[in-house]
Design a protein around this motif. Structure first.
Motif, PDB file in Angstrom:
ATOM      1  N   THR A   8       0.709  -5.291  -6.156  1.00 24.11           N
ATOM      2  CA  THR A   8       2.146  -5.294  -6.422  1.00 24.11           C
ATOM      3  C   THR A   8       2.408  -4.640  -7.771  1.00 24.11           C
ATOM      4  OG1 THR A   8       2.206  -7.389  -7.632  1.00 24.11           O
ATOM      5  CG2 THR A   8       2.312  -7.520  -5.211  1.00 24.11           C
ATOM      6  N   ALA A   9       3.684  -4.535  -8.131  1.00 21.80           N
ATOM      7  CA  ALA A   9       4.070  -4.007  -9.442  1.00 21.80           C
ATOM      8  C   ALA A   9       3.434  -4.820 -10.557  1.00 21.80           C
ATOM      9  CB  ALA A   9       5.593  -4.004  -9.574  1.00 21.80           C
ATOM     10  N   ASP A  10       3.185  -6.098 -10.315  1.00 26.69           N
ATOM     11  CA  ASP A  10       2.576  -6.955 -11.340  1.00 26.69           C
ATOM     12  C   ASP A  10       1.132  -6.563 -11.641  1.00 26.69           C
ATOM     13  OD1 ASP A  10       4.926  -8.467 -11.484  1.00 26.69           O
ATOM     14  OD2 ASP A  10       4.260  -9.800  -9.881  1.00 26.69           O
ATOM     15  N   ASP A  11       0.477  -5.863 -10.732  1.00 29.92           N
ATOM     16  CA  ASP A  11      -0.912  -5.443 -10.930  1.00 29.92           C
ATOM     17  C   ASP A  11      -1.028  -4.152 -11.736  1.00 29.92           C
ATOM     18  OD1 ASP A  11      -2.286  -7.500  -9.366  1.00 29.92           O
ATOM     19  OD2 ASP A  11      -1.229  -6.609  -7.672  1.00 29.92           O
ATOM     20  N   ILE A  12       0.082  -3.463 -11.943  1.00 29.84           N
ATOM     21  CA  ILE A  12       0.062  -2.213 -12.702  1.00 29.84           C
ATOM     22  C   ILE A  12      -0.121  -2.541 -14.181  1.00 29.84           C
ATOM     23  CG2 ILE A  12       1.438  -0.207 -13.394  1.00 29.84           C
ATOM     24  CD1 ILE A  12       2.701  -0.318 -10.563  1.00 29.84           C
ATOM     25  N   LEU A  13      -1.064  -1.843 -14.812  1.00 28.57           N
ATOM     26  CA  LEU A  13      -1.316  -2.058 -16.236  1.00 28.57           C
ATOM     27  C   LEU A  13      -0.065  -1.685 -17.026  1.00 28.57           C
ATOM     28  CD1 LEU A  13      -4.915  -0.576 -16.612  1.00 28.57           C
ATOM     29  CD2 LEU A  13      -4.243  -2.897 -15.981  1.00 28.57           C
ATOM     30  N   LYS A  14       0.257  -2.489 -18.018  1.00 28.57           N
ATOM     31  CA  LYS A  14       1.470  -2.280 -18.808  1.00 28.57           C
ATOM     32  C   LYS A  14       1.161  -1.610 -20.142  1.00 28.57           C
ATOM     33  CE  LYS A  14       4.040  -4.244 -15.680  1.00 28.57           C
ATOM     34  NZ  LYS A  14       3.221  -4.070 -14.496  1.00 28.57           N
ATOM     35  N   LEU A  15       2.185  -0.979 -20.685  1.00 23.69           N
ATOM     36  CA  LEU A  15       2.111  -0.299 -21.978  1.00 23.69           C
ATOM     37  C   LEU A  15       1.383  -1.175 -22.988  1.00 23.69           C
ATOM     38  CD1 LEU A  15       3.075   2.170 -23.638  1.00 23.69           C
ATOM     39  CD2 LEU A  15       5.131   0.855 -24.169  1.00 23.69           C
ATOM     40  N   GLU A  44       0.601   0.464  -2.056  1.00 24.78           N
ATOM     41  CA  GLU A  44       1.240  -0.867  -2.071  1.00 24.78           C
ATOM     42  C   GLU A  44       1.950  -1.133  -3.396  1.00 24.78           C
ATOM     43  OE1 GLU A  44      -2.298  -2.778   0.715  1.00 24.78           O
ATOM     44  OE2 GLU A  44      -2.194  -3.298  -1.410  1.00 24.78           O
ATOM     45  N   ALA A  45       1.271  -0.836  -4.492  1.00 25.52           N
ATOM     46  CA  ALA A  45       1.859  -1.083  -5.806  1.00 25.52           C
ATOM     47  C   ALA A  45       3.088  -0.201  -6.007  1.00 25.52           C
ATOM     48  CB  ALA A  45       0.831  -0.841  -6.901  1.00 25.52           C
ATOM     49  N   MET A  46       2.997   1.065  -5.616  1.00 25.44           N
ATOM     50  CA  MET A  46       4.127   1.973  -5.771  1.00 25.44           C
ATOM     51  C   MET A  46       5.314   1.542  -4.920  1.00 25.44           C
ATOM     52  SD  MET A  46       4.298   6.096  -5.449  1.00 25.44           S
ATOM     53  CE  MET A  46       4.303   6.161  -3.671  1.00 25.44           C
ATOM     54  N   GLN A  47       5.059   1.106  -3.707  1.00 28.18           N
ATOM     55  CA  GLN A  47       6.151   0.652  -2.850  1.00 28.18           C
ATOM     56  C   GLN A  47       6.826  -0.590  -3.431  1.00 28.18           C
ATOM     57  OE1 GLN A  47       4.442   0.433   1.095  1.00 28.18           O
ATOM     58  NE2 GLN A  47       4.996   2.548   1.502  1.00 28.18           N
ATOM     59  N   ASP A  48       6.051  -1.471  -4.055  1.00 27.00           N
ATOM     60  CA  ASP A  48       6.646  -2.644  -4.683  1.00 27.00           C
ATOM     61  C   ASP A  48       7.514  -2.238  -5.878  1.00 27.00           C
ATOM     62  OD1 ASP A  48       7.090  -5.477  -4.772  1.00 27.00           O
ATOM     63  OD2 ASP A  48       5.768  -5.546  -6.531  1.00 27.00           O
ATOM     64  N   VAL A  49       7.067  -1.250  -6.651  1.00 29.77           N
ATOM     65  CA  VAL A  49       7.892  -0.743  -7.751  1.00 29.77           C
ATOM     66  C   VAL A  49       9.196  -0.172  -7.203  1.00 29.77           C
ATOM     67  CG1 VAL A  49       8.066   1.057  -9.532  1.00 29.77           C
ATOM     68  CG2 VAL A  49       6.002  -0.340  -9.361  1.00 29.77           C
ATOM     69  N   ARG A  50       9.122   0.558  -6.108  1.00 29.67           N
ATOM     70  CA  ARG A  50      10.335   1.104  -5.485  1.00 29.67           C
ATOM     71  C   ARG A  50      11.305  -0.014  -5.109  1.00 29.67           C
ATOM     72  NH1 ARG A  50       7.982   5.613  -1.221  1.00 29.67           N
ATOM     73  NH2 ARG A  50       7.604   7.260  -2.754  1.00 29.67           N
ATOM     74  N   LEU A  70      -7.884  10.196  -9.671  1.00 28.86           N
ATOM     75  CA  LEU A  70      -7.257  10.048  -8.357  1.00 28.86           C
ATOM     76  C   LEU A  70      -5.766   9.823  -8.548  1.00 28.86           C
ATOM     77  CD1 LEU A  70      -7.409   9.513  -5.241  1.00 28.86           C
ATOM     78  CD2 LEU A  70      -7.913   7.126  -5.833  1.00 28.86           C
ATOM     79  N   ILE A  71      -4.963  10.606  -7.815  1.00 22.41           N
ATOM     80  CA  ILE A  71      -3.505  10.496  -7.864  1.00 22.41           C
ATOM     81  C   ILE A  71      -2.992  10.339  -6.441  1.00 22.41           C
ATOM     82  CG2 ILE A  71      -1.360  11.725  -8.388  1.00 22.41           C
ATOM     83  CD1 ILE A  71      -2.929  13.214 -10.610  1.00 22.41           C
ATOM     84  N   TYR A  72      -2.017   9.440  -6.286  1.00 22.23           N
ATOM     85  CA  TYR A  72      -1.347   9.257  -4.990  1.00 22.23           C
ATOM     86  C   TYR A  72       0.128   9.585  -5.189  1.00 22.23           C
ATOM     87  CZ  TYR A  72       0.578   7.132  -0.804  1.00 22.23           C
ATOM     88  OH  TYR A  72       1.246   6.922   0.381  1.00 22.23           O
ATOM     89  N   ILE A  73       0.638  10.503  -4.372  1.00 19.45           N
ATOM     90  CA  ILE A  73       2.047  10.900  -4.412  1.00 19.45           C
ATOM     91  C   ILE A  73       2.626  10.676  -3.028  1.00 19.45           C
ATOM     92  CG2 ILE A  73       3.625  12.867  -4.643  1.00 19.45           C
ATOM     93  CD1 ILE A  73       1.651  13.991  -6.731  1.00 19.45           C
ATOM     94  N   GLU A  74       3.850  10.180  -2.996  1.00 20.98           N
ATOM     95  CA  GLU A  74       4.523  10.023  -1.698  1.00 20.98           C
ATOM     96  C   GLU A  74       5.992  10.372  -1.873  1.00 20.98           C
ATOM     97  OE1 GLU A  74       5.525   6.505   1.376  1.00 20.98           O
ATOM     98  OE2 GLU A  74       3.431   6.620   0.741  1.00 20.98           O
ATOM     99  N   ILE A  75       6.343  11.553  -1.352  1.00 18.47           N
ATOM    100  CA  ILE A  75       7.747  11.967  -1.361  1.00 18.47           C
ATOM    101  C   ILE A  75       8.165  12.048   0.108  1.00 18.47           C
ATOM    102  CG2 ILE A  75       9.434  13.696  -2.131  1.00 18.47           C
ATOM    103  CD1 ILE A  75       7.505  14.231  -4.513  1.00 18.47           C
TER     104      ILE A  75
END
Length: 165
Positions: A8-15, A44-50, A70-75
């Motif tokens: 989830t967004a909570d798993d993304i490392l913060k500043l 999953e993390a990106m979708q939760d941020v959305r 590794l980069i994941y992009i979804e447009i």
């Protein structure tokens, strides 16, 4: 084998997390069996941020503590960039307010190249080369910077280039 919890967004490392400032290692042959899981976690993390913040077009692996290139992009459709390298950057540049999932309420005014060409591997292991323009060039530069341990806060135009969303 235990079931993996969705990211989830909570798993993304913060500043401020020191891992965000590290240069990532290449994805090695031994890592390929992990790619499907890593990509699912990034998605999953990106979708939760959305859902939570209303933005998110791409995410780099180090934002989840996966210190690999590794980069994941979804447009319109998903795009996976494995071991990307910069081939060319345009001389023409533009200025914009950048956002980041590692500090979702902060905007940073930065200058980016109008176009960028990357060489990378796709999920089939094939070498690809793509030129990205304008908003997609900005996105790719932002995500590529994460692989180098660079945050957009480090590219701010000046000390007054920050604002709350």
């Amino acid at each position: 084998m235990p079931t993996r919890l969705p990211k989830t967004a909570d798993d993304i490392l913060k500043l401020g997390d020191p891992r965000l400032y590290l240069t990532c290692e290449p994805v090695e042959e031994a890592d390929w069996e992990l790619l499907v899981d890593w990509i699912a976690q990034l998605r999953e993390a990106m979708q939760d941020v959305r859902r939570r913040y209303g933005f998110g077009r791409g995410i780099a692996a180090p934002q989840l503590g996966i210190l690999k290139r590794l980069i994941y992009i979804e447009i319109e459709e998903p795009l996976v960039l494995i071991k990307p390298t910069v081939v060319t950057l345009s001389e023409e540049r533009f200025t914009l307010w950048d956002d980041c999932m590692s500090f979702p309420n902060l905007l940073v005014e930065v200058e980016r190249h109008r176009s960028i060409t990357l060489s990378y591997l796709n999920l089939e292991g094939q070498q690809c080369e793509t030129t990205f323009q304008d908003d997609r060039a900005e996105l790719v530069q932002h995500e590529f910077d994460h692989l180098e341990g660079i945050l957009c806060t480090m590219r701010a135009r000046d000390a007054r280039s920050f604002r709350w969303r």
